[in-house]
Design a protein around this motif. Structure first.
Motif, mmCIF file in Angstrom:
data_model
loop_
_atom_site.group_PDB
_atom_site.id
_atom_site.type_symbol
_atom_site.label_atom_id
_atom_site.label_comp_id
_atom_site.label_asym_id
_atom_site.label_seq_id
_atom_site.Cartn_x
_atom_site.Cartn_y
_atom_site.Cartn_z
ATOM 1 N N PRO A 110 0.829 -1.204 0.000
ATOM 2 C CA PRO A 110 0.000 0.000 0.000
ATOM 3 C C PRO A 110 0.863 1.254 0.000
ATOM 4 O O PRO A 110 1.991 1.246 0.497
ATOM 5 C CB PRO A 110 -0.794 -0.116 1.314
ATOM 6 C CG PRO A 110 0.084 -0.938 2.197
ATOM 7 C CD PRO A 110 0.843 -1.884 1.302
ATOM 8 N N GLY A 111 0.323 2.317 -0.575
ATOM 9 C CA GLY A 111 1.053 3.576 -0.619
ATOM 10 C C GLY A 111 0.171 4.745 -0.230
ATOM 11 O O GLY A 111 -1.058 4.641 -0.259
ATOM 12 N N THR A 112 0.797 5.824 0.131
ATOM 13 C CA THR A 112 0.086 7.074 0.382
ATOM 14 C C THR A 112 0.674 8.148 -0.524
ATOM 15 O O THR A 112 1.836 8.064 -0.928
ATOM 16 C CB THR A 112 0.193 7.532 1.846
ATOM 17 O OG1 THR A 112 1.548 7.911 2.129
ATOM 18 C CG2 THR A 112 -0.226 6.421 2.789
ATOM 19 N N VAL A 113 -0.131 9.168 -0.824
ATOM 20 C CA VAL A 113 0.344 10.235 -1.705
ATOM 21 C C VAL A 113 0.042 11.596 -1.078
ATOM 22 O O VAL A 113 -0.978 11.780 -0.413
ATOM 23 C CB VAL A 113 -0.273 10.150 -3.115
ATOM 24 C CG1 VAL A 113 0.190 8.891 -3.830
ATOM 25 C CG2 VAL A 113 -1.801 10.197 -3.065
ATOM 26 N N GLY A 114 0.966 12.520 -1.311
ATOM 27 C CA GLY A 114 0.802 13.877 -0.810
ATOM 28 C C GLY A 114 1.802 14.792 -1.472
ATOM 29 O O GLY A 114 2.439 14.423 -2.466
ATOM 30 N N LEU A 115 1.967 15.977 -0.926
ATOM 31 C CA LEU A 115 2.964 16.913 -1.450
ATOM 32 C C LEU A 115 3.465 17.813 -0.336
ATOM 33 O O LEU A 115 2.914 17.854 0.762
ATOM 34 C CB LEU A 115 2.403 17.732 -2.613
ATOM 35 C CG LEU A 115 1.148 18.585 -2.451
ATOM 36 C CD1 LEU A 115 1.432 19.858 -1.668
ATOM 37 C CD2 LEU A 115 0.592 18.959 -3.824
ATOM 38 N N GLU A 116 4.527 18.524 -0.653
ATOM 39 C CA GLU A 116 5.162 19.451 0.273
ATOM 40 C C GLU A 116 5.198 20.832 -0.372
ATOM 41 O O GLU A 116 5.437 20.949 -1.576
ATOM 42 C CB GLU A 116 6.586 18.962 0.576
ATOM 43 C CG GLU A 116 7.366 19.808 1.543
ATOM 44 C CD GLU A 116 8.695 19.160 1.927
ATOM 45 O OE1 GLU A 116 9.298 19.600 2.912
ATOM 46 O OE2 GLU A 116 9.128 18.204 1.237
ATOM 47 N N ILE B 279 1.103 18.010 2.942
ATOM 48 C CA ILE B 279 -0.302 17.634 2.792
ATOM 49 C C ILE B 279 -0.325 16.137 2.501
ATOM 50 O O ILE B 279 0.118 15.695 1.444
ATOM 51 C CB ILE B 279 -0.975 18.441 1.661
ATOM 52 C CG1 ILE B 279 -0.986 19.928 2.025
ATOM 53 C CG2 ILE B 279 -2.388 17.943 1.405
ATOM 54 C CD1 ILE B 279 -1.528 20.821 0.932
ATOM 55 N N HIS B 280 -0.767 15.368 3.481
ATOM 56 C CA HIS B 280 -0.740 13.901 3.392
ATOM 57 C C HIS B 280 -2.136 13.342 3.131
ATOM 58 O O HIS B 280 -3.151 14.015 3.343
ATOM 59 C CB HIS B 280 -0.218 13.310 4.709
ATOM 60 C CG HIS B 280 1.223 13.543 4.967
ATOM 61 N ND1 HIS B 280 2.214 12.721 4.491
ATOM 62 C CD2 HIS B 280 1.858 14.520 5.675
ATOM 63 C CE1 HIS B 280 3.392 13.166 4.894
ATOM 64 N NE2 HIS B 280 3.206 14.262 5.610
ATOM 65 N N GLY B 281 -2.148 12.080 2.712
ATOM 66 C CA GLY B 281 -3.407 11.357 2.608
ATOM 67 C C GLY B 281 -4.389 11.967 1.630
ATOM 68 O O GLY B 281 -5.586 12.030 1.912
ATOM 69 N N VAL B 282 -3.911 12.394 0.476
ATOM 70 C CA VAL B 282 -4.796 13.015 -0.512
ATOM 71 C C VAL B 282 -5.684 11.938 -1.145
ATOM 72 O O VAL B 282 -5.165 10.959 -1.706
ATOM 73 C CB VAL B 282 -3.987 13.748 -1.600
ATOM 74 C CG1 VAL B 282 -4.922 14.381 -2.623
ATOM 75 C CG2 VAL B 282 -3.072 14.800 -0.980
ATOM 76 N N PRO B 283 -6.996 12.076 -1.075
ATOM 77 C CA PRO B 283 -7.873 11.111 -1.748
ATOM 78 C C PRO B 283 -7.520 11.013 -3.234
ATOM 79 O O PRO B 283 -7.204 12.018 -3.880
ATOM 80 C CB PRO B 283 -9.274 11.700 -1.530
ATOM 81 C CG PRO B 283 -9.148 12.515 -0.276
ATOM 82 C CD PRO B 283 -7.771 13.101 -0.333
ATOM 83 N N HIS B 284 -7.570 9.820 -3.768
ATOM 84 C CA HIS B 284 -7.035 9.583 -5.107
ATOM 85 C C HIS B 284 -7.829 10.299 -6.195
ATOM 86 O O HIS B 284 -7.278 10.584 -7.270
ATOM 87 C CB HIS B 284 -6.960 8.081 -5.376
ATOM 88 C CG HIS B 284 -6.131 7.363 -4.361
ATOM 89 N ND1 HIS B 284 -6.201 5.992 -4.169
ATOM 90 C CD2 HIS B 284 -5.223 7.821 -3.454
ATOM 91 C CE1 HIS B 284 -5.362 5.648 -3.205
ATOM 92 N NE2 HIS B 284 -4.767 6.734 -2.752
#
Length: 428
Positions: free
Chosen positions: A97-103, A131-136
């Motif tokens: 599993p992975g998570t996506v976000g940005l800085e 900003i973590h856990g951005v819904p896909h």
């Protein structure tokens, strides 16, 4: 394929057909033609890719995370989440599993801390945030919101290249933004260009013009008359060093960038507007703790003070304006710093996220310090983050901080455990 070098794997996984190459490598591993990694309870939610600055494409980042034994991995790029779709596809191929976000960075000029230095070595009065856990289903929209910021940042980038040329032109070293910097980035496909890209272009020019080994060290010490640590000097003296450019880049970041850095201005977000945007997409906004730095682990920060002197005042302010989480790196701080930070997180009910940023090849994807029993909560919170991201995709009311979850689990640790159990069920 009986074995493959790290360099060859990186070449295949940075190539245009990298997802197909990843499928081939994973098939070889599962068929016993390549070794299968030993997976532990190691997590990392702050891995940079070529969509900001890194040796790794999103595909390569996932492969090397898996090979290192991570049980999850998380994408974070500067001012961009353009690599999210590829990253999540690669996670599916590998089976983790992975998570996506940005800085990004926000100005603190309208806050009580306007003159303070937060978590950025180059500039006071502004802060990095994640900003973590951005819904896909929100990643494309979020990346579009950052496009004007990337354009504005490039105006400043061009001025900094002019500063590099004013500084280095006398030695026959000139950098062209369009020819030397842009090709090092993924800007044309939704990525960003950062100070590391400028420093990388300069590092390549230095290596081409001055050379490797002793001539390079002599140029730094005798011509530029700038300090160099024994560790970095040893790296640069090794003419066969495969990471030479990255080691030189780290030295530039630590010792030279201050001579051409221009303070960020127009591209910065206002604190209220970036918090509002994070809430709009259903993500989790976090403050990345740096803490006062002594001997920099990554070699790219001078010894200097950051937010430790005013941390007790900063936490209630962050909570007041809408920050929901804090990310930190257990290997980068002292036990005393971490004990104080974690106590403040508990006091102000701030969600804790593992954030060991990876952006150069010498860094390990695994944070060994995080294996200590007291940091097991970062494993749990990562799976809670995974649950949040997946459950809130298309259903924002199912998120970790949505009203439904808060009312059902008002206690943050209890909610974290409940969401973590849901997240573990989502492992491919």
């Amino acid at each position: 394929m009986e074995n493959i070098s790290r360099e060859e794997a990186l070449r295949l996984l940075n190539a245009p057909d990298r997802l197909d190459n990843l499928r081939m490598l994973v098939e070889d591993a599962r068929a016993g033609r390549l070794p299968l990694p030993q997976t532990h309870e190691d997590v990392n939610n702050h891995i940079h890719t070529t969509y900001s600055f890194s040796p790794y494409s999103p595909t390569a980042a996932v492969w090397f995370s898996w090979q290192a034994g991570l049980c999850t991995c998380g994408l974070i790029d500067h001012d961009s989440i353009g690599g999210a779709e590829e990253f999540l596809t690669a996670c599916h191929i590998v089976g983790i599993p992975g998570t996506v976000g940005l800085e990004c960075r926000a100005t603190m000029k309208d806050t009580p801390f306007a003159q303070k230095k937060f978590n950025n070595p180059d500039q006071a009065g502004m802060t990095y945030l994640t900003i973590h856990g951005v819904p896909h289903d929100q990643t494309a929209f979020l990346n579009q919101q950052f496009a004007p910021r990337r354009e504005k940042r490039n105006l400043r980038n061009r001025k900094m290249v002019e500063g590099i040329n004013s500084l280095m032109g006398q030695y026959g070293i000139l950098v062209d933004f369009d020819k030397d910097v842009v090709p090092l980035s993924n800007f044309l496909v939704g990525g960003s260009i950062t100070e590391r890209h400028l420093s990388s272009a300069l590092a390549y020019k230095l290596l081409d013009t001055v050379g490797k080994g002793q001539p390079l060290v002599d140029f730094i010490k005798n011509t530029l008359k700038l300090p160099i640590s024994p560790r970095i000097e040893g790296y640069l003296l090794d003419e066969n060093n495969p990471h030479m450019m990255y080691d030189l880049l780290g030295w530039i970041k630590a010792q030279l960038i201050s001579q051409f850095y221009i303070d960020a201005g127009e591209e910065l977000w206002g604190l209220e507007e970036i918090i509002a945007l994070s809430n709009q997409v259903g993500a989790i906004i976090a403050y990345p703790y740096l803490g006062d730095v002594g001997d920099s682990v990554t070699g790219d920060k001078r010894a200097q003070k950051f937010e430790d002197d005013f941390l007790d005042e900063l936490f209630p302010y962050l909570r007041q304006v809408g920050f929901k989480a804090v990310s930190y790196m257990p290997s980068r701080n002292t036990p005393a710093q971490l004990q104080r930070l974690r106590a403040l997180c508990d006091r102000y009910q701030m969600f804790q996220i593992s954030g060991e940023d990876i952006n150069q090849p010498r860094q390990s994807f695994v944070c060994m310090a995080q294996r200590a029993p007291e940091f097991h909560n970062l494993y749990e919170s990562t799976f809670a983050l995974i649950a949040h991201e997946n459950l809130s995709t298309g259903h924002p009311e199912k998120g970790f901080f949505a009203q439904e979850a808060v009312e059902r689990y008002p206690d943050l640790p209890e909610r974290t455990r409940a969401f973590a159990e849901k997240g573990k069920l989502l492992v491919p």
